[in-house]
Structures are given as C-alpha cells and as structure tokens.
Write a protein that holds these residues in place. Structure first.
Motif, PDB file in Angstrom:
ATOM      1  N   ARG A 169       0.859  -1.386  -0.109  1.00 36.48           N
ATOM      2  CA  ARG A 169      -0.162   0.062   0.224  1.00 36.48           C
ATOM      3  C   ARG A 169       0.793   1.166   0.004  1.00 36.48           C
ATOM      4  O   ARG A 169       1.914   1.330   0.838  1.00 36.48           O
ATOM      5  CB  ARG A 169      -0.893  -0.087   1.014  1.00 36.48           C
ATOM      6  CG  ARG A 169      -1.689  -1.047   1.228  1.00 36.48           C
ATOM      7  CD  ARG A 169      -2.749  -1.274   2.431  1.00 36.48           C
ATOM      8  NE  ARG A 169      -3.529  -2.193   2.481  1.00 36.48           N
ATOM      9  CZ  ARG A 169      -3.480  -3.261   3.146  1.00 36.48           C
ATOM     10  NH1 ARG A 169      -2.466  -3.179   3.845  1.00 36.48           N
ATOM     11  NH2 ARG A 169      -4.194  -4.267   3.153  1.00 36.48           N
ATOM     12  N   TYR A 170       0.530   2.201  -0.913  1.00 35.18           N
ATOM     13  CA  TYR A 170       1.047   3.519  -0.903  1.00 35.18           C
ATOM     14  C   TYR A 170       0.141   4.712  -0.499  1.00 35.18           C
ATOM     15  O   TYR A 170      -0.834   4.712  -0.971  1.00 35.18           O
ATOM     16  CB  TYR A 170       1.634   3.628  -2.400  1.00 35.18           C
ATOM     17  CG  TYR A 170       2.525   2.555  -2.984  1.00 35.18           C
ATOM     18  CD1 TYR A 170       3.896   2.609  -2.695  1.00 35.18           C
ATOM     19  CD2 TYR A 170       1.872   1.771  -3.928  1.00 35.18           C
ATOM     20  CE1 TYR A 170       4.490   1.376  -3.356  1.00 35.18           C
ATOM     21  CE2 TYR A 170       2.618   0.468  -4.361  1.00 35.18           C
ATOM     22  CZ  TYR A 170       4.057   0.633  -3.990  1.00 35.18           C
ATOM     23  OH  TYR A 170       4.750  -0.478  -4.878  1.00 35.18           O
ATOM     24  N   VAL A 189       5.148   4.788  -8.254  1.00 37.96           N
ATOM     25  CA  VAL A 189       3.912   5.391  -7.677  1.00 37.96           C
ATOM     26  C   VAL A 189       3.798   6.999  -7.874  1.00 37.96           C
ATOM     27  O   VAL A 189       5.075   7.405  -7.334  1.00 37.96           O
ATOM     28  CB  VAL A 189       3.680   4.661  -6.462  1.00 37.96           C
ATOM     29  CG1 VAL A 189       4.725   5.191  -5.247  1.00 37.96           C
ATOM     30  CG2 VAL A 189       2.289   5.560  -5.754  1.00 37.96           C
ATOM     31  N   ARG A 190       3.034   7.477  -8.067  1.00 42.72           N
ATOM     32  CA  ARG A 190       2.756   8.933  -8.236  1.00 42.72           C
ATOM     33  C   ARG A 190       1.752   9.437  -7.547  1.00 42.72           C
ATOM     34  O   ARG A 190       0.786   9.117  -7.712  1.00 42.72           O
ATOM     35  CB  ARG A 190       3.117   9.480  -9.674  1.00 42.72           C
ATOM     36  CG  ARG A 190       2.933  10.941  -9.868  1.00 42.72           C
ATOM     37  CD  ARG A 190       2.864  11.437 -11.262  1.00 42.72           C
ATOM     38  NE  ARG A 190       2.787  12.915 -11.495  1.00 42.72           N
ATOM     39  CZ  ARG A 190       3.584  13.744 -11.412  1.00 42.72           C
ATOM     40  NH1 ARG A 190       4.831  13.322 -11.354  1.00 42.72           N
ATOM     41  NH2 ARG A 190       3.222  15.066 -11.680  1.00 42.72           N
ATOM     42  N   TYR A 205      -5.261   6.614  -1.983  1.00 46.14           N
ATOM     43  CA  TYR A 205      -3.920   5.953  -1.561  1.00 46.14           C
ATOM     44  C   TYR A 205      -3.976   4.602  -2.917  1.00 46.14           C
ATOM     45  O   TYR A 205      -5.014   4.470  -3.112  1.00 46.14           O
ATOM     46  CB  TYR A 205      -3.537   5.426  -0.460  1.00 46.14           C
ATOM     47  CG  TYR A 205      -4.471   4.348   0.221  1.00 46.14           C
ATOM     48  CD1 TYR A 205      -4.366   2.816  -0.324  1.00 46.14           C
ATOM     49  CD2 TYR A 205      -5.514   4.448   1.048  1.00 46.14           C
ATOM     50  CE1 TYR A 205      -5.092   1.912   0.250  1.00 46.14           C
ATOM     51  CE2 TYR A 205      -6.399   3.337   1.310  1.00 46.14           C
ATOM     52  CZ  TYR A 205      -6.107   2.087   1.013  1.00 46.14           C
ATOM     53  OH  TYR A 205      -6.785   1.117   1.546  1.00 46.14           O
ATOM     54  N   GLN A 206      -2.765   4.068  -2.920  1.00 45.01           N
ATOM     55  CA  GLN A 206      -2.912   3.243  -4.199  1.00 45.01           C
ATOM     56  C   GLN A 206      -2.212   1.737  -3.447  1.00 45.01           C
ATOM     57  O   GLN A 206      -1.564   1.898  -2.686  1.00 45.01           O
ATOM     58  CB  GLN A 206      -1.733   3.457  -5.262  1.00 45.01           C
ATOM     59  CG  GLN A 206      -2.231   4.922  -5.800  1.00 45.01           C
ATOM     60  CD  GLN A 206      -1.307   5.557  -6.682  1.00 45.01           C
ATOM     61  OE1 GLN A 206      -0.812   4.755  -7.566  1.00 45.01           O
ATOM     62  NE2 GLN A 206      -0.778   6.571  -6.262  1.00 45.01           N
ATOM     63  N   VAL A 264      -0.334   3.977 -10.614  1.00 47.25           N
ATOM     64  CA  VAL A 264       0.720   3.052 -10.317  1.00 47.25           C
ATOM     65  C   VAL A 264       1.187   2.359 -11.495  1.00 47.25           C
ATOM     66  O   VAL A 264       0.611   1.728 -12.311  1.00 47.25           O
ATOM     67  CB  VAL A 264       0.456   2.077  -9.124  1.00 47.25           C
ATOM     68  CG1 VAL A 264       1.731   1.036  -9.028  1.00 47.25           C
ATOM     69  CG2 VAL A 264      -0.012   2.571  -8.030  1.00 47.25           C
ATOM     70  N   ASP A 265       2.748   2.392 -11.724  1.00 49.21           N
ATOM     71  CA  ASP A 265       3.218   1.704 -12.995  1.00 49.21           C
ATOM     72  C   ASP A 265       3.917   0.637 -12.404  1.00 49.21           C
ATOM     73  O   ASP A 265       4.940   1.061 -11.425  1.00 49.21           O
ATOM     74  CB  ASP A 265       3.919   2.531 -13.811  1.00 49.21           C
ATOM     75  CG  ASP A 265       2.866   3.505 -14.458  1.00 49.21           C
ATOM     76  OD1 ASP A 265       2.110   3.260 -14.776  1.00 49.21           O
ATOM     77  OD2 ASP A 265       3.569   4.851 -14.396  1.00 49.21           O
ATOM     78  N   SER A 266       3.920  -0.712 -12.701  1.00 45.77           N
ATOM     79  CA  SER A 266       5.005  -1.561 -12.260  1.00 45.77           C
ATOM     80  C   SER A 266       5.610  -2.144 -13.553  1.00 45.77           C
ATOM     81  O   SER A 266       5.132  -2.690 -14.504  1.00 45.77           O
ATOM     82  CB  SER A 266       4.224  -2.724 -11.689  1.00 45.77           C
ATOM     83  OG  SER A 266       4.764  -3.741 -11.399  1.00 45.77           O
TER      84      SER A 266
END
Length: 490
Positions: free
Chosen positions: A335-336, A360-361, A368-369, A427-429
């Motif tokens: 969790r961000y 994450v941005r 939250y993401q 969110v980019d992974s």
C-alpha cells in the motif's frame, strides 16, 4: 459559399449503430413528418441545428444554422472566440472564424435539454491523408437523440467541385469544396429508425453517392457501470466495506436495472440520461462478478476487487506491506499513501527480488494506491524500500506459506468518476505483477458517482476503482426531465 435550406420538418435520427453502405442513386422514401407524444419522463428533442466545419481560402470556419426562430446566443465551447448572437429571424446563422484544428462543442443559450449540444471536429484545410471516400457517415447519441456527422471529401487533385448533400430529405445544403479538402456537417435531433439515407450529389459528384445509416439512441443502449468497495470510505477503516454499483443510463427513457453481486441483488430505477446507484451492503475481501441487467434487455458484466480492510493501517511514512496466506499461497499487499511534498513520484523495490519494481505517483493529498501479489513471493524474509520525493522508507516483511508454485498477480482499477480531494494517482509496475489503485485513506463518504474495480482474490487494501462501460453513449446530462419543449415545426 455554403447554402442551408430550411428543413420542412423536425424529426430525424438517433443512434449508436451505424450502417453506411454505398448504393446506387435511388428515389428516397418520403420522410415521416409526424410527431410522437413523448412521456413526461422522456428527454425531448434538442433545439434543431446544423453545424458545418468548412474551409475557404485556407481558413477554417464553423458555421451554425439554428432551425428555429431567434434570437439565440451561440458559443463554440473549447475555443477562445466570443459568443455570437443571432438576429430575431427564422433559421438564423452565425459563423466562427478562424477556428484552429481541435474538438469543440456548439452550445446554444436557452437550449438547456440534455439532448442539446453539437460536437464538431475541425481539421486542417488540407489533411495529411485525405480520404478516398467522398462521403463518410457516423452517428452518435446525445441525451437519447441521434447526431449525424457527414464528412465530404474532394479527392480530386486539380478541380474545385460543387456539391449538395441531402440528409434524409427535405434537409439540403450545398457549396464548393477545393481539391484534397474535407468538410464536415453535423446535424442533430434524429429519432430512432432502422434506415435513413444521405445523398451527396451535384455537378462535382455525378453519379450521386447514397449511403444508409440507422439510429438507436432512445433505448437499448448499455449503461455505464462502475463498482466501489472502499475500506476508507467509512469511519472505521478496518470494517467491511459497502459494495456500491454506480449506473449511468444513456437512454432517453428510464430503465430498471437489477444488480447482482456476491450474495445480494437489488433493483434500482434510473431516469433518462441520469445517474443512479445500488447499495449491496458490506462485503468481505475478495473478487466478485457484478451483473447488471436492464429492463430494456441490456446486460453488463464487470467485477469488483475488495480489499482486506481488517489489515489496513494508514502509514505516514508512505508505505505499508501486508502478508497473508490463502490456500497455501502467499498474498502480499503493498500500500502506498499520499505523503508530500507534491507532486511526488517514488520507486518501490525489494531486496533479493531482482526486477521487482513499482513506480507510484501522487499529485496531492487524496487516494492511496495498492498492489496485491498472489504466489509471487516465496517463503522468506524481505526488505522493501520506497524512495523519492523526500521519502526514504524501509519496511521488512516475512512470508511463511506452503504455497503453490504458480504465481499470479491481480490489479484493481482506479476510480475515474469520483474526483478525489486533489489527487490523481497512478501506479506503474515493471515487475511481472499488476497494480491496484484505491481511493483516499480515512475519512471519505459513501460514493455518489462511479467507482471502479479490478479482479483479485483475497488480501488487504482499500480500493476504490471504477469500471465504466459505454460512457461514450451517454450524451450528456444527468437529471430527470419533467417538461417537454415545443417540437420542431415546418
């Protein structure tokens, strides 16, 4: 010069389905000039108007012809050009120029129905790749009524062509078009019908070109659907979240939608071109199929991913890592949280897990993401790092599951209709895992607009994502209409 000829009647098309087929020049059937009686809860016809995007001497302009008695104030929304007021005459016309390439909406003051407003696309006078098809037709819905766009192209490289175009007689306009140039003509207030004809003819287009199209905007169009099950949209973040299903009815008439998800079913009535929601009660963590069936015969299937709220803890260092075991598989949720300064872009890495990286941005306080990874982490101890934009957070976590060897990762979908306080987060992974986005931690209120979902098994994180289907069909507006305007007259 472009010439408009007043329509002898009002009604014409509505539609999301387009059938455009070139056929030989044939005599057209006489149009139906009768006016149906509309129920009081049905969106009435827009103020009839025609918009033409044309080019003269290398300058693009937009001409608007209102098929009613003036005066009207007309605006080209999306441009810096001032509004124009028509004269108090029948079929008044105004011209906006020069108009740079772009997408615009023509709005007419006093035309306040959900069906009003005409979209127009303006392109350079000479397109890079002009169409070889002299006549292209497309149909879209707005407020449950059809808007027809005809694109006329002069494929010739050496001559100016005279043309006339009839969109389901008795409406006609004519003009001249330079070589390699395309004009577009946008016409509104089309009623549902299986077959309409549009005819391009004149000295420059002989033999004539005739195409057919259909309109289906009044009913039978699938709703926009969103799902919302958010841990932090309640006072106690660790209690089970309420599953909301948000519905956007794009049709001209009200529709009863029956929503089924988890172990609950609920039916709600959504007025014409309006928004509604269904509260399906609290749900435990997991993935659920959501089925929406309309009384108009439509059906939409989507899903919702519900976080494991019992495990959610808002952490002001920007990071929380949660581990669980489900069916002997590891379930790791990352969790961000939104922590300034903003804008903030941070990188998440795990020691001993080469190639596992997420970015994450956050643009401000708000959502939250989270991402959830099933079977990705083997038994052992790990050290995670979140760095960048003023943070250097380290968190250790342990996995102890007799897990299966087949790893999977599941994402959630961000909420695209409910605006968070001031954050747009993504969110980019780059790892072989997927991402999950959730709405703002703590606080929060029950949703009034769509919220999305992804599809995941079981693990913790607050999620508010939205899946919207067919919003393009929603022609603007969201409130029940109780009055009926004067219909178009001859």
């Amino acid at each position: 010069m472009l010439t408009f000829v007043k329509r002898a009647a009002v009604a014409v098309v509505t539609g999301l389905t387009l059938v455009a087929t070139a056929v030989p020049a044939l005599a057209q059937d006489d149009p139906d000039l009768s006016f149906p009686d509309y129920p009081m809860d049905e969106v009435v016809s827009p103020t009839p108007a025609t918009v033409a995007s044309i080019c003269k001497k290398g300058v693009r302009s937009v001409e608007v012809n209102v098929h009613d008695s003036g005066p009207f104030t007309v605006r080209l929304v999306g441009s810096d050009l001032p509004a124009k007021t028509t004269k108090a005459t029948d079929d008044p016309k105004v011209t906006f120029k020069p108009v740079p390439p772009g997408e615009y909406t023509v709005e007419i003051d006093g035309a306040g129905e959900k069906s009003d407003g005409l979209p127009v696309v303006v392109k350079p006078c000479t397109e890079d790749t002009p169409s070889d098809d002299p006549l292209e037709v497309s149909v879209q819905c707005r407020g449950g009524w059809g808007i027809v766009t005809a694109k006329i192209t002069n494929p010739s490289t050496d001559e100016v062509r005279e043309y006339a175009i009839d969109i389901d007689l008795p409406y006609t306009h004519s003009g001249e078009i330079s070589p390699g140039v395309a004009f577009t003509v946008v016409d509104n207030a089309y009623e549902d019908r299986d077959k309409y004809q549009i005819k391009l003819h004149g000295p420059g287009f002989d033999p004539p070109i005739i195409k057919n199209f259909s309109v289906n905007c009044r009913s039978g169009n699938a709703p926009g659907v969103g799902t919302y099950a958010q841990c932090d949209a309640k006072e106690n973040v660790t209690s089970q979240p309420t599953l909301w299903v948000e519905l956007d009815n794009p049709n001209r008439i009200s529709v009863d939608y029956t929503v089924t998800a988890h172990e609950a079913t609920k039916t709600v009535t959504v007025p014409a071109v309006a928004h509604g929601s269904a509260d399906l009660g609290p749900v435990p963590a997991g993935d659920y199929k959501v089925i929406v069936k309309g009384s108009d015969g439509t059906e939409v299937v989507t899903g919702v991913s519900v976080d494991f709220c019992e495990d959610v803890k808002v952490d002001r260092d920007g990071l929380q890592v949660s581990t669980r075991c489900v069916d002997e598989q590891s379930v790791v949720t990352i969790r961000y949280y939104a922590v300034g300064p903003y804008p903030a872009e941070r990188k998440f890495t795990v020691e001993g897990k080469p190639g596992f990286e997420e970015t994450v941005r956050f643009d401000g306080d708000g959502v939250y993401q989270w991402t959830r990874h099933v079977g990705v982490f083997a038994d052992g101890s790990y050290t995670a790092h979140l760095t960048g934009s003023g943070l250097n957070t380290t968190e250790k976590f342990t996995v102890d599951c007799e897990r299966d060897t087949t790893p999977t990762t599941t994402p959630s979908t961000p909420d695209t209709t409910t605006a968070p306080p001031s954050t747009t987060a993504t969110v980019d992974s780059s790892a072989p895992s997927s991402t999950t986005t959730s709405p703002a931690p703590q606080g929060g209120v029950p949703p009034t607009t769509d919220d999305g979902s992804g599809g995941l098994p079981v693990t913790g994180a607050a999620v508010g994502g939205l899946v919207l289907l067919g919003l393009a069909a929603l022609g603007g507006g969201a409130f029940l209409l109780l009055v009926q305007r004067r219909k178009r007259s001859a």
